[in-house]
Design an enzyme around this catalytic site. Structure first.
Site, PDB file in Angstrom:
ATOM      1  N   THR A  70      39.652  37.904  43.942  1.00 43.06           N
ATOM      2  CA  THR A  70      38.747  38.925  44.475  1.00 43.06           C
ATOM      3  C   THR A  70      37.313  38.636  44.060  1.00 43.06           C
ATOM      4  O   THR A  70      37.064  38.098  42.990  1.00 43.06           O
ATOM      5  CB  THR A  70      39.164  40.333  44.020  1.00 43.06           C
ATOM      6  OG1 THR A  70      39.150  40.397  42.590  1.00 43.06           O
ATOM      7  CG2 THR A  70      40.557  40.685  44.539  1.00 43.06           C
ATOM      8  N   ARG A  71      36.382  39.028  44.969  1.00 43.93           N
ATOM      9  CA  ARG A  71      34.964  38.723  44.757  1.00 43.93           C
ATOM     10  C   ARG A  71      34.080  39.934  45.048  1.00 43.93           C
ATOM     11  O   ARG A  71      33.005  39.804  45.625  1.00 43.93           O
ATOM     12  CB  ARG A  71      34.553  37.550  45.638  1.00 43.93           C
ATOM     13  CG  ARG A  71      35.416  36.309  45.403  1.00 43.93           C
ATOM     14  CD  ARG A  71      34.855  35.110  46.086  1.00 43.93           C
ATOM     15  NE  ARG A  71      33.676  34.661  45.329  1.00 43.93           N
ATOM     16  CZ  ARG A  71      32.809  33.787  45.814  1.00 43.93           C
ATOM     17  NH1 ARG A  71      32.949  33.281  47.027  1.00 43.93           N
ATOM     18  NH2 ARG A  71      31.767  33.413  45.077  1.00 43.93           N
ATOM     19  N   GLY A  75      34.614  40.309  49.249  1.00 44.16           N
ATOM     20  CA  GLY A  75      36.006  40.324  49.667  1.00 44.16           C
ATOM     21  C   GLY A  75      36.888  39.523  48.746  1.00 44.16           C
ATOM     22  O   GLY A  75      36.744  39.583  47.525  1.00 44.16           O
ATOM     23  N   ASP A 103      43.815  46.384  40.198  1.00 47.50           N
ATOM     24  CA  ASP A 103      45.211  46.824  40.220  1.00 47.50           C
ATOM     25  C   ASP A 103      45.621  47.302  41.608  1.00 47.50           C
ATOM     26  O   ASP A 103      46.720  47.004  42.086  1.00 47.50           O
ATOM     27  CB  ASP A 103      45.432  47.946  39.203  1.00 47.50           C
ATOM     28  CG  ASP A 103      45.256  47.480  37.773  1.00 47.50           C
ATOM     29  OD1 ASP A 103      45.491  46.289  37.492  1.00 47.50           O
ATOM     30  OD2 ASP A 103      44.883  48.315  36.930  1.00 47.50           O
TER      31      ASP A 103
END
Length: 155
Positions: A70-71, A75, A103
């Protein structure tokens, strides 16, 4: 035990500082035991001791069957074998609290994976779930995730 029983092992790195303190153990675990890895940009870069996301993503290839990286607003990137899927962040009005975002991304992704959805769809579900959680204070969804996913046509 999971592999002996025919199951996959998923791991979320969860904290770049923990990765930094226990890097060798994490790298051994990732290379030998983990099938599905979840990490944000800071965590994967910490694991491979680089500030370059592309270099860290290249380094994880071949160590796990699936890496979901994830970034934040950029996205996520899903790596599986030679495939690379770039997933847009789900749109939200504003970021309020990022607690639980990773999470919820992982839970949405795994939800899609256990329903045999294509990897890009798994990423879209993860992104949608993460977007819900960061739009308010607290790490519990305020909107039923099943409804969000169904309304988006992802199930």
């Amino acid at each position: 035990m999971a592999h002996r029983a025919g199951h996959q092992v998923a791991l979320s790195l969860s904290d770049p500082f923990c990765v930094g303190r226990h890097r060798a153990a994490f790298r051994e675990l990732v290379a030998g035991e983990v099938d599905i890895l979840f990490a944000n940009e800071a965590e994967i870069c910490s694991l491979y001791q680089t500030a370059d996301f592309a270099a860290a993503a290249a380094a994880v290839r071949g160590h796990v069957a699936i890496a979901a990286l994830t970034r934040s607003a950029e996205g996520s990137v899903i790596l599986a074998g030679s495939a690379e899927h770039r997933i847009a962040a789900a749109p939200i009005a504003r970021v309020v609290d990022t607690t639980g975002a990773g999470d919820l991304y992982a839970s949405g992704f795994l939800f899609g994976l256990t329903r045999d959805r294509p990897l890009p769809t798994c990423g879209e579900i993860g992104s949608l779930c993460a977007a819900e959680i960061i739009s308010h204070v607290g790490a519990r969804p305020e909107t039923a995730l099943s409804r969000l996913v169904a309304e988006a046509g992802l199930v």
